[in-house]
Design an enzyme around this catalytic site. Structure first.
Site, short mmCIF file in Angstrom:
data_model
loop_
_atom_site.label_atom_id
_atom_site.label_comp_id
_atom_site.label_asym_id
_atom_site.label_seq_id
_atom_site.Cartn_x
_atom_site.Cartn_y
_atom_site.Cartn_z
N GLY A 14 4.12 24.08 58.28
CA GLY A 14 4.06 22.63 58.42
C GLY A 14 5.40 21.95 58.19
CD GLN A 15 7.47 16.03 58.22
OE1 GLN A 15 6.44 15.55 57.77
NE2 GLN A 15 8.51 15.28 58.53
CG ASP A 37 0.38 27.53 58.37
OD1 ASP A 37 1.13 26.67 57.89
OD2 ASP A 37 -0.59 27.25 59.10
CB ILE A 38 -4.71 28.66 59.25
CG1 ILE A 38 -5.98 29.29 59.81
CG2 ILE A 38 -4.39 27.34 59.95
CD1 ILE A 38 -7.25 28.52 59.45
CE1 TYR A 145 -2.88 13.47 53.67
CE2 TYR A 145 -1.93 11.27 53.49
CZ TYR A 145 -1.81 12.65 53.38
OH TYR A 145 -0.62 13.19 53.01
#
Ligand code: SER
Length: 313
Positions: A14-15, A37-38, A145
């Site tokens: 990710g980022q 990670d997935i 979120y």
């Protein structure tokens, strides 16, 4: 962190995760840092050091990897961000909360010693102060979120108080990076805009021109994680999550800063559903607790981060 620590990054594609993985490997050596990670990893990530495919919602998978690699520190960077979470509320709640519970339980059961988990400015809502929002204030987030991050913060504090878990957390603002792209957040425009400027294309901004949001350059964000994780345990008084601040700007201000490098760059404003999310968040953050307790200071203001983005992109 001790030099012999073994680190696991969940969400290493990710980022933040991808940049954090590289930074930790630079500091502690490639073999001391397991990326996971997935998502299928890029060749670059695979080449750098150990990688494990992982579903962060599966406790047994996490436990196996922690045991196999003798992990003591976990950075849980996997999450569904604000805009995507509004499209799939239950999925977002499940991913964001079950992964956190699994990692906190790994610590509670003694399988790992230290946890880093990012929270967000999304924990604030329309009833929170807009300017220089303090560490402790009214918090009524209106996004899935934000609700998951606020609940997560309370659980981190609970696990620290009741089970002695060493969990540390930061409320990140929008993050700007040249190394990686964000995905599914409300602050993503502030990265996308650079790629359009470089491609000499007009940028269509999904927020209106005067929407101020707290932001931070990735270098500052990674340094904040490392400083927090290396801070003396006695100086970490807040176990929910620390307010963290660097810079605040509007799309218009960012556009004008970018225009200094690309004078013919053009922007159009076409606010969509993300405008309401941005409007519910504060404009700026008071991070005096982070400054006082573990010495936080940002390095990059708007012009400095814009300049550095163009140096690297
Ligand atoms: N950058 C995140 C988002 O936009 C906020 O933490 O969702």
């Amino acid at each position: 962190m001790k030099n012999q620590s073994k680190h696991l990054i969940i969400g290493a594609s990710g980022q933040i995760g991808s940049v954090l993985t590289a930074a930790l490997r630079h500091l502690y050596g490639a073999s001391a840092v397991v990326a996971s990670d997935i998502k299928t990893p890029t060749m670059a990530l695979l080449d750098q050091g150990p990688f494990e495919s992982i579903d962060a919602t599966d406790f047994d998978q996490l436990l196996t990897i922690v045991k196999t690699h003798k992990i003591d520190t976990v950075y849980l960077m996997a999450a569904m961000l604000s805009a995507n979470a509004e499209k799939r509320p239950e999925k977002a709640w499940d991913l964001n909360m079950s992964s956190l519970f699994h990692v906190l339980n790994l610590a509670k059961l003694g399988h790992i010693k230290h946890v880093f988990w990012p929270s967000s400015i999304a924990v604030f809502g329309p009833s929170s102060p807009k300017f220089k929002v303090p560490q402790q204030t009214i918090m009524e987030p209106t996004t899935v979120y934000g609700i998951s991050k606020l609940a997560g913060e309370r659980w981190c504090d609970y696990y620290h108080k009741n089970y002695g878990v060493d969990v540390r957390s930061l409320r990140f603002p929008g993050l700007i990076s040249w190394q990686s792209l964000p995905g599914g957040g409300t602050t993503d425009y502030a990265v996308d805009i650079f790629h359009k400027a470089i491609a000499s294309e007009t940028f269509e901004c999904f927020l209106s021109e005067n929407t101020a949001l707290p932001m931070m350059y990735m270098d500052d964000a990674i340094r904040a994680i490392l400083e927090l994780m290396n801070a003396n345990v006695n100086s970490i008084k807040i176990r929910s999550s620390y307010n963290l601040s660097a810079v605040s700007f509007t799309p218009k201000e960012l556009y004008h800063s970018i225009k200094k490098f690309h004078p013919s760059f053009e922007i159009r404003y076409a606010p969509d559903f993300r405008q309401a999310i941005a409007d519910s968040w504060p404009d700026s953050i008071d991070d005096s607790f982070a400054q006082k307790e573990w010495g936080w200071r940002p390095n990059f203001d708007l012009d400095a981060l814009v300049k550095d983005m163009f140096v690297h992109l």
